[in-house]
Scaffold this motif. Structure first.
Motif, PDB file in Angstrom:
ATOM      1  N   THR A   1     -28.318  65.956   1.586  1.00  0.00           N
ATOM      2  CA  THR A   1     -27.467  66.634   2.560  1.00  0.00           C
ATOM      3  C   THR A   1     -27.435  68.118   2.232  1.00  0.00           C
ATOM      4  O   THR A   1     -27.720  68.536   1.108  1.00  0.00           O
ATOM      5  N   ILE A   2     -27.066  68.891   3.247  1.00  0.00           N
ATOM      6  CA  ILE A   2     -26.818  70.315   3.065  1.00  0.00           C
ATOM      7  C   ILE A   2     -25.580  70.644   3.901  1.00  0.00           C
ATOM      8  O   ILE A   2     -25.485  70.231   5.061  1.00  0.00           O
ATOM      9  N   ASN A   3     -24.643  71.318   3.289  1.00  0.00           N
ATOM     10  CA  ASN A   3     -23.376  71.627   3.958  1.00  0.00           C
ATOM     11  C   ASN A   3     -22.746  70.366   4.564  1.00  0.00           C
ATOM     12  O   ASN A   3     -22.294  70.361   5.700  1.00  0.00           O
ATOM     13  N   GLU A   4     -22.790  69.297   3.805  1.00  0.00           N
ATOM     14  CA  GLU A   4     -22.200  68.005   4.168  1.00  0.00           C
ATOM     15  C   GLU A   4     -22.849  67.356   5.396  1.00  0.00           C
ATOM     16  O   GLU A   4     -22.271  66.471   6.017  1.00  0.00           O
ATOM     17  N   ARG A   5     -24.065  67.794   5.739  1.00  0.00           N
ATOM     18  CA  ARG A   5     -24.804  67.193   6.848  1.00  0.00           C
ATOM     19  C   ARG A   5     -26.101  66.610   6.311  1.00  0.00           C
ATOM     20  O   ARG A   5     -26.767  67.226   5.476  1.00  0.00           O
ATOM     21  N   ASP A   6     -26.463  65.421   6.815  1.00  0.00           N
ATOM     22  CA  ASP A   6     -27.700  64.787   6.386  1.00  0.00           C
ATOM     23  C   ASP A   6     -28.905  65.616   6.827  1.00  0.00           C
ATOM     24  O   ASP A   6     -28.952  66.114   7.948  1.00  0.00           O
ATOM     25  N   ILE A   7     -29.862  65.761   5.921  1.00  0.00           N
ATOM     26  CA  ILE A   7     -31.133  66.379   6.255  1.00  0.00           C
ATOM     27  C   ILE A   7     -31.990  65.267   6.865  1.00  0.00           C
ATOM     28  O   ILE A   7     -32.127  64.195   6.282  1.00  0.00           O
ATOM     29  N   ALA A   8     -32.557  65.521   8.025  1.00  0.00           N
ATOM     30  CA  ALA A   8     -33.262  64.475   8.768  1.00  0.00           C
ATOM     31  C   ALA A   8     -34.557  64.015   8.112  1.00  0.00           C
ATOM     32  O   ALA A   8     -34.999  62.896   8.332  1.00  0.00           O
ATOM     33  N   SER A   9     -35.176  64.851   7.315  1.00  0.00           N
ATOM     34  CA  SER A   9     -36.461  64.480   6.731  1.00  0.00           C
ATOM     35  C   SER A   9     -36.386  64.382   5.218  1.00  0.00           C
ATOM     36  O   SER A   9     -35.395  64.754   4.593  1.00  0.00           O
ATOM     37  N   MET A  10     -37.456  63.886   4.655  1.00  0.00           N
ATOM     38  CA  MET A  10     -37.532  63.640   3.222  1.00  0.00           C
ATOM     39  C   MET A  10     -37.679  64.947   2.450  1.00  0.00           C
ATOM     40  O   MET A  10     -38.383  65.860   2.876  1.00  0.00           O
ATOM     41  N   THR A  11     -37.010  65.020   1.304  1.00  0.00           N
ATOM     42  CA  THR A  11     -37.141  66.156   0.401  1.00  0.00           C
ATOM     43  C   THR A  11     -37.910  65.700  -0.827  1.00  0.00           C
ATOM     44  O   THR A  11     -37.624  64.653  -1.412  1.00  0.00           O
ATOM     45  N   TYR A  12     -38.891  66.504  -1.223  1.00  0.00           N
ATOM     46  CA  TYR A  12     -39.741  66.227  -2.383  1.00  0.00           C
ATOM     47  C   TYR A  12     -39.423  67.253  -3.462  1.00  0.00           C
ATOM     48  O   TYR A  12     -39.248  68.426  -3.168  1.00  0.00           O
ATOM     49  N   PHE A  13     -39.335  66.783  -4.698  1.00  0.00           N
ATOM     50  CA  PHE A  13     -39.053  67.694  -5.807  1.00  0.00           C
ATOM     51  C   PHE A  13     -39.918  67.329  -6.994  1.00  0.00           C
ATOM     52  O   PHE A  13     -40.221  66.165  -7.247  1.00  0.00           O
ATOM     53  N   ARG A  14     -40.318  68.371  -7.708  1.00  0.00           N
ATOM     54  CA  ARG A  14     -41.206  68.178  -8.847  1.00  0.00           C
ATOM     55  C   ARG A  14     -40.418  67.682 -10.044  1.00  0.00           C
ATOM     56  O   ARG A  14     -39.331  68.198 -10.350  1.00  0.00           O
ATOM     57  N   LEU A  15     -40.967  66.696 -10.715  1.00  0.00           N
ATOM     58  CA  LEU A  15     -40.370  66.168 -11.937  1.00  0.00           C
ATOM     59  C   LEU A  15     -40.950  66.908 -13.128  1.00  0.00           C
ATOM     60  O   LEU A  15     -42.161  67.122 -13.207  1.00  0.00           O
ATOM     61  N   ARG A  16     -40.097  67.286 -14.005  1.00  0.00           N
ATOM     62  CA  ARG A  16     -40.543  67.948 -15.240  1.00  0.00           C
ATOM     63  C   ARG A  16     -40.314  66.995 -16.389  1.00  0.00           C
ATOM     64  O   ARG A  16     -39.327  66.255 -16.426  1.00  0.00           O
ATOM     65  N   ASP A  17     -41.215  67.030 -17.330  1.00  0.00           N
ATOM     66  CA  ASP A  17     -41.065  66.194 -18.514  1.00  0.00           C
ATOM     67  C   ASP A  17     -39.923  66.712 -19.364  1.00  0.00           C
ATOM     68  O   ASP A  17     -39.753  67.930 -19.504  1.00  0.00           O
ATOM     69  N   ALA A  18     -39.133  65.804 -19.920  1.00  0.00           N
ATOM     70  CA  ALA A  18     -38.030  66.196 -20.799  1.00  0.00           C
ATOM     71  C   ALA A  18     -38.608  66.799 -22.077  1.00  0.00           C
ATOM     72  O   ALA A  18     -39.625  66.348 -22.585  1.00  0.00           O
TER      73      ALA A  18
END
Length: 124
Positions: free
Chosen positions: A106-123
């Motif tokens: 969500t952004i500003n308490e509204r659902d984002i209609a599409s998928m968000t992708y984020f890069r995973l970093r190794d711990a």
């Protein structure tokens, strides 16, 4: 590569969603046009290798862009074109060498209609 981080153990995602629809739409686009879409998505991901929301990548007006053939392949159906585009984005992230995950947010308490992708970093 896409990783499901919501399971008890991280799982690599290997299945394309809505594959039958995807294959039907893909047949309506030339190989060169499809490759140009893939190349453009990879270029944009390379420019910002941290986070992307699929629906925000192409903008609202696709006319005159590399993404316009998607709209035509879907017979100018905006909903179908958005779904086809989303599957292409999914495949691009799935095929990348880095570890990525995805989710709906969500952004500003509204659902984002599409998928968000984020890069995973190794711990560390």
């Amino acid at each position: 590569m896409l990783i499901d981080i919501n399971s008890s153990t991280e799982k690599v995602i290997t299945k394309i969603p809505h594959r039958t629809s995807f294959e039907a739409w893909k047949k309506q686009i030339g190989k060169e046009e499809y490759q140009a879409i893939i190349d453009e998505l990879n270029r944009r991901i390379d420019e910002n290798p941290e986070v992307h929301t699929a629906g925000w990548i192409p903008g609202h007006n696709w006319e005159g862009t590399v993404f316009y053939p998607i709209y035509l392949a879907c017979k100018k159906d905006k909903t179908a074109a958005a779904k086809f585009f989303g599957i292409i984005v999914f495949i691009v992230f799935m095929d990348r060498p880095e570890r990525w995950s995805l989710g709906r947010y969500t952004i500003n308490e509204r659902d984002i209609a599409s998928m968000t992708y984020f890069r995973l970093r190794d711990a560390k």
